[in-house]
Design a protein around this motif. Sequence first.
Motif, short mmCIF file in Angstrom:
data_model
loop_
_atom_site.label_atom_id
_atom_site.label_comp_id
_atom_site.label_asym_id
_atom_site.label_seq_id
_atom_site.Cartn_x
_atom_site.Cartn_y
_atom_site.Cartn_z
N ARG A 184 16.84 14.65 30.02
CA ARG A 184 17.16 13.21 29.95
C ARG A 184 16.21 12.40 30.83
N ASN A 185 15.97 12.91 32.01
CA ASN A 185 15.09 12.20 32.95
C ASN A 185 13.68 12.07 32.38
N GLY A 211 15.40 6.92 27.90
CA GLY A 211 15.74 5.71 28.62
C GLY A 211 16.95 5.10 27.93
N TYR A 212 17.80 4.41 28.70
CA TYR A 212 19.04 3.89 28.13
C TYR A 212 19.13 2.39 28.35
N VAL A 215 22.00 -0.59 27.49
CA VAL A 215 23.34 -0.79 26.95
C VAL A 215 23.70 -2.27 26.99
N ALA A 242 24.09 -2.00 32.49
CA ALA A 242 24.20 -0.78 33.30
C ALA A 242 23.30 -0.83 34.52
N LEU A 243 23.33 -1.95 35.21
CA LEU A 243 22.55 -2.08 36.44
C LEU A 243 23.50 -2.07 37.62
N GLN A 303 15.02 -1.60 42.96
CA GLN A 303 15.79 -0.39 43.25
C GLN A 303 16.41 0.18 41.99
N VAL A 334 15.47 4.13 39.84
CA VAL A 334 16.47 5.22 39.75
C VAL A 334 15.93 6.45 39.02
N ALA A 354 16.45 -3.58 32.70
CA ALA A 354 16.93 -2.33 32.10
C ALA A 354 15.87 -1.71 31.20
N ARG A 408 13.28 -0.06 33.37
CA ARG A 408 13.85 1.19 33.89
C ARG A 408 13.79 2.30 32.84
N SER A 409 13.99 1.91 31.59
CA SER A 409 14.05 2.93 30.53
C SER A 409 12.69 3.53 30.21
N VAL A 452 29.71 2.87 37.53
CA VAL A 452 28.46 2.48 36.87
C VAL A 452 27.28 3.11 37.59
N VAL A 463 24.86 5.79 35.80
CA VAL A 463 23.43 5.50 35.64
C VAL A 463 22.59 6.63 36.23
N TYR A 514 20.19 9.20 34.13
CA TYR A 514 18.75 9.26 34.40
C TYR A 514 18.34 10.50 35.17
N GLY A 515 19.21 11.53 35.18
CA GLY A 515 18.72 12.81 35.65
C GLY A 515 19.47 13.45 36.81
N LEU A 565 29.68 2.19 30.99
CA LEU A 565 28.73 1.13 31.30
C LEU A 565 29.04 -0.15 30.52
#
Lengths: 228, 379
Positions: A83-84, A88-89, A91, A95-96, A104, A108, A155, A158-159, B295, B299, B303-304, B375
């Motif tokens: 997944r990492n 990327g997600y 929504v 989802a922050l 920051q 993530v 977001a 981030r993805s 959340v 998250v 993300y891992g 989420l």
Amino acid sequence: MELLSVRNVSKSFKDHNYKVHAVRDVSFDVHQGEMVAIIGPSGSGKTTLLNLIGIVISPDSGEIYVDGQKASDMNDAMRCRIRNQYFGYIVQDFALIEEDTAMQNILVPTLYSKHKKSAREYREIINNMAEKMQISEKLKSTVKNLSGGERQRVAIIRSIVNDQKIILADEPTGSLDKDNSKIVINYLRELADDFKKTVVIVTHDLSVARQCDRIFNLDDGILTPFKL
Amino acid sequence: MVVKQIIRDLRKEWSWALFYTVVATMIAMAIVFLSLSFSSVLRESSAIQSFIDKNVVMFQKKTVHMVPNREIVASANEHKQDPDIIMDYLQRSLSRNGNAGSFVFVGNDGYVDSKYEQILILFGQYSNLTGLRYDGDMALFVPDTHREDVGKEFLISGQSLEVIDSVGAEFNLFHPMHFIDSDNPMMWSNVLILCTKDFQTVDKMFPWWELSNEVFDRLVLVNPSNDEIEMLQRMFYEQFGTLYTGISTEDFKQVSTSASIRGHRLYILFYVLSGVLLLVLLVSNIIRVIETHVVDYTVHHLYGAPIRTIQKRVGGFVLALNILPIIGILYVLFVNYMMLWYFLPLSFALIVGLCLFAAMYASRRIGTMNNLSNLRRDY
């Protein structure tokens, strides 16, 4: 080769005394650089399907391949790594983490990356993306001080900060106005066309689905191609 | 990385952490203090029961307004205070064959090693009542903290006395009007105990202390007959002109310690319930924190971050939240000599239990069927 391949995947769960078949024998492939939409009524199993594609959960039966790797029966640690690296997600509600800054939040995925870059490299990547999305000056702001459109752009960055190849978007424009929705979909389209990202969007909005290369309809757990 | 995340989580919840630390420490200290206090009350109750079983009668001087009976006054005037009568009574009743007992504290004015600040003299039956046994007319005992002096000889006012034993860690001194508990280390660590069944000899050893007055202040009779009580009261009135009443320990208990025990039981119940409520609030707050940060955890998981990492983060947060008040409580107990052997393992078990609960709850909440639903807000 398909970047994402779903083969005869089914998933059900118990709801009180009933067994709910959220996903029934779903199969489809998605190629690199493709933008695919999955539409369907509320409760049709779209989020469950997205969880399966994103290997957040394992199917009851069937297989899921990510970049040729059979990911559906991996353990939690392996799935986290996949997944990492690949996903990327995005929504509906962004989802922050509200108390953290935009920077920051964007960082993530980099915390768990096996191929870590230096802090300077990440800053450079993020600054470039932020400039393109016109939120450079907002990177040090706390998320709760950002507008809806700005949050969704954070977001999106981030993805892809880890150069993830697949973006899963669950109702990405659900909380946005018309203008911001257009901006977000245009960014996703650009990611697919110019950066060869694979984008899977779950939406009930046909105008969003029209922007995609292919559309599927999910109804009562069964996936069928959808033609406009 | 997990440690950094725990520190960040603590910073976000600092106000709750501070509030909880203060409240938890106060309630825990109150429970411990009350339970120890209750232990002391129970020990006193046990000593009282021992006195009741032996039918011990204590005496008190009373000041009363009495209309003089001219015959008795006239008779009493013929008998002015006769020290010989008093001395004779004390010598007989406080001897091995007598049934009286008393105790007096005298200061160590150079009698023995200066590490002993006081000498407790137990007369007659009082050594039996406190559980000290010896042969002969006199014996010395030391507190448990000075066992090294057992076997030594001390010269007290010309009398050479051997220390025959220590009094033991559970030694306490009970009188219906006084109770010095065994867990009063400040009291027992520097007191030399002299047991005697020879009042006259000891009176001569400490001539300026007027021991007879003090002896009568705390005099008890063990299983006396009515005649013995009457004789003592009459002697006292004739010699001192003062009413000297006796009360059995059982009667005394009815008016004093029963209420104390009931009061303590009520306090303990109150504080135990507060402790239980605090535990419930703590668990509820742990759930609240996890729900507030779901959340954040989702998250990170998406993300891992493996579930194990999330569990370590949540468990570590709960550990850090609770470790400070627990350490604080244990430290305060330790410096006040209130630390019991089971506090440490009990505290450890409580913290481990809370951490495990938090970790399990977080993993159940995150690794659910519809992870992405964490989420979303439902519209």
